[in-house]
Motif scaffolding. Structure first.
Motif, short mmCIF file in Angstrom:
data_model
loop_
_atom_site.label_atom_id
_atom_site.label_comp_id
_atom_site.label_asym_id
_atom_site.label_seq_id
_atom_site.Cartn_x
_atom_site.Cartn_y
_atom_site.Cartn_z
N TRP A 153 0.82 -1.22 0.00
CA TRP A 153 0.00 0.00 0.00
C TRP A 153 0.85 1.26 0.00
CZ3 TRP A 153 0.31 3.48 4.12
CH2 TRP A 153 0.99 3.01 5.25
N HIS A 154 2.02 1.20 0.65
CA HIS A 154 2.86 2.39 0.76
C HIS A 154 3.43 2.80 -0.60
CE1 HIS A 154 5.43 -1.10 1.05
NE2 HIS A 154 6.52 -0.37 0.92
N LEU A 155 3.60 1.83 -1.51
CA LEU A 155 4.07 2.17 -2.85
C LEU A 155 3.08 3.09 -3.56
CD1 LEU A 155 5.38 -1.25 -4.23
CD2 LEU A 155 6.62 0.46 -2.90
N TYR A 156 1.81 2.80 -3.39
CA TYR A 156 0.77 3.60 -4.05
C TYR A 156 0.62 4.97 -3.40
CZ TYR A 156 -0.37 -0.73 -6.45
OH TYR A 156 -0.30 -1.85 -7.22
N LEU A 157 0.74 5.01 -2.07
CA LEU A 157 0.65 6.30 -1.39
C LEU A 157 1.75 7.24 -1.86
CD1 LEU A 157 -0.36 8.27 0.80
CD2 LEU A 157 1.11 7.03 2.43
N MET A 158 3.00 6.74 -1.87
CA MET A 158 4.11 7.62 -2.19
C MET A 158 4.28 7.85 -3.69
SD MET A 158 6.94 6.85 0.79
CE MET A 158 6.86 5.06 0.94
N ALA A 159 3.49 7.16 -4.50
CA ALA A 159 3.50 7.41 -5.94
C ALA A 159 2.64 8.60 -6.33
CB ALA A 159 3.00 6.17 -6.69
N VAL A 207 11.49 12.62 5.34
CA VAL A 207 10.21 12.30 4.71
C VAL A 207 10.19 12.70 3.24
CG1 VAL A 207 7.75 12.85 4.67
CG2 VAL A 207 8.87 12.33 6.84
N ASP A 208 10.53 13.94 2.94
CA ASP A 208 10.41 14.43 1.57
C ASP A 208 11.28 13.63 0.60
OD1 ASP A 208 8.70 16.27 2.59
OD2 ASP A 208 9.92 18.03 2.13
N SER A 209 12.51 13.34 0.98
CA SER A 209 13.40 12.62 0.08
C SER A 209 13.02 11.16 -0.06
CB SER A 209 14.86 12.77 0.53
OG SER A 209 15.02 12.40 1.89
N ILE A 210 12.53 10.55 1.01
CA ILE A 210 12.09 9.15 0.91
C ILE A 210 10.89 9.06 -0.02
CG2 ILE A 210 11.00 7.27 2.18
CD1 ILE A 210 12.84 7.97 4.54
N VAL A 211 9.93 9.97 0.10
CA VAL A 211 8.77 9.96 -0.79
C VAL A 211 9.23 10.19 -2.23
CG1 VAL A 211 6.60 11.08 -1.38
CG2 VAL A 211 7.16 10.65 1.01
N ALA A 212 10.18 11.10 -2.43
CA ALA A 212 10.69 11.35 -3.79
C ALA A 212 11.35 10.11 -4.38
CB ALA A 212 11.68 12.52 -3.77
N ASP A 213 12.04 9.36 -3.56
CA ASP A 213 12.65 8.11 -4.00
C ASP A 213 11.57 7.13 -4.47
OD1 ASP A 213 14.15 5.72 -4.24
OD2 ASP A 213 14.06 5.35 -2.09
#
Length: 300
Positions: A153-159, A207-213
């Motif tokens: 689920w986290h893949l879809y959130l951060m996409a 947080v910001d860089s992990i989501v960007a990754d």
């Protein structure tokens, strides 16, 4: 902030990667070089036990990926800033900066995606490639379907587009990152309380860089994998994969998926959990040692 732990006996330095981004790098041991890349939600420190086991026979290079730990965290508004191609160039540039022009490369989770891209983009410098518990980007998105895909689920959130995912995660960041450490270590015995707190605190600060990754993996990284599949690109070095059997839940054969990318493949199932480098460092170090001993069969 929890005290930042270090790998005992290793030297630390800031080494420039691609585009002048400095990576925090631990270096120890002597012999043929091997680079170890960490996963989510962790830092280079996840390799502490394995690195110590390898250092007797190898020069072991253990960076924090850009955006993680004590490495620089460039702005992610440009999707290429956290493209695995850029992060792979970090690895090659850091190794060169340390005087290393050829090396073995082993990655766990996110770090494995960087390692695969390095193997595809820089086959002349990667002697062998080790993958811990992940699939290539293109195949990951292909196998996630139906209700069983809720595990990702986290893949879809951060996409999702920039803004809302970062805001949502920051609102409950310790719980968000801690939930993965707990869910992927159900026995609760892999980390001490201090180690768990360190990983959580490091991730909360990024947080910001992990989501960007992660967002890059649903966009630019996926496009690169598609282009490579269309042109028939292959990993030409020996490749070893060690993984849980989570393909049985999602209905795929991981070894077959990897073999399409890596003709010279060994696939090793494990009963360890996702954090196998910490849960079972003896098995993980033995896997890397055996991979390093395999003869290369490079294409001209």
């Amino acid at each position: 902030m929890t005290t930042r732990p270090t790998i005992s006996g290793f030297d630390y330095r800031a080494v420039p990667g691609a585009d002048g981004v400095n990576l925090n790098v631990a270096v120890g041991g002597s012999g043929p070089a091997v680079v170890l890349l960490h996963g989510f939600p962790q830092t280079h420190y996840m390799w502490r036990h394995v690195a110590a086991r390898l250092a007797g026979d190898h020069t072991v290079i253990v960076p924090d990926l850009r955006g993680y730990g004590d490495s620089d965290k460039p702005d992610g508004s440009d999707p290429t800033a956290y493209a695995k191609r850029t992060m792979a160039q970090d690895v090659v540039t850091v190794a060169s900066g340390l005087g290393v022009d050829r090396f073995g490369l082993v990655g766990h989770d996110r770090g494995a995606l960087v390692a695969v891209r390095a193997g595809l983009d820089h086959p002349g410098v990667v002697d062998y490639l080790g993958i811990l518990d992940v699939l290539p980007t293109l195949d990951t998105w292909a196998v996630l379907r139906g209700v069983d895909a809720k595990v990702a689920w986290h893949l879809y959130l951060m996409a999702q587009p920039a803004g809302l995912p970062e805001k949502m995660i920051r609102a409950v960041a310790p719980e968000f990152f801690g939930s993965f450490l707990d869910a992927w270590d159900p026995g609760g015995t892999t980390f001490t309380a201090e180690e768990r707190a360190y990983y959580v605190d490091s991730s909360v600060a990024a947080v910001d860089s992990i989501v960007a990754d992660y967002r890059a993996t649903a966009s630019v990284d996926l496009e690169m994998d598609r282009a490579d599949r269309e042109r028939g690109a292959r990993l030409t070095m020996p490749v070893g994969v060690i993984s849980q059997d989570w393909g049985s839940q999602l209905g795929f054969d991981a070894a077959s998926l990897w073999r399409a990318w890596a003709p010279d493949l060994t696939y090793q199932p494990t009963t360890s959990g996702h954090f196998m480098a910490e849960e079972n460092p003896d098995e993980t170090a033995a896997f890397i040692t055996a991979l390093a001993a395999r003869p290369a069969a490079r294409t001209p």
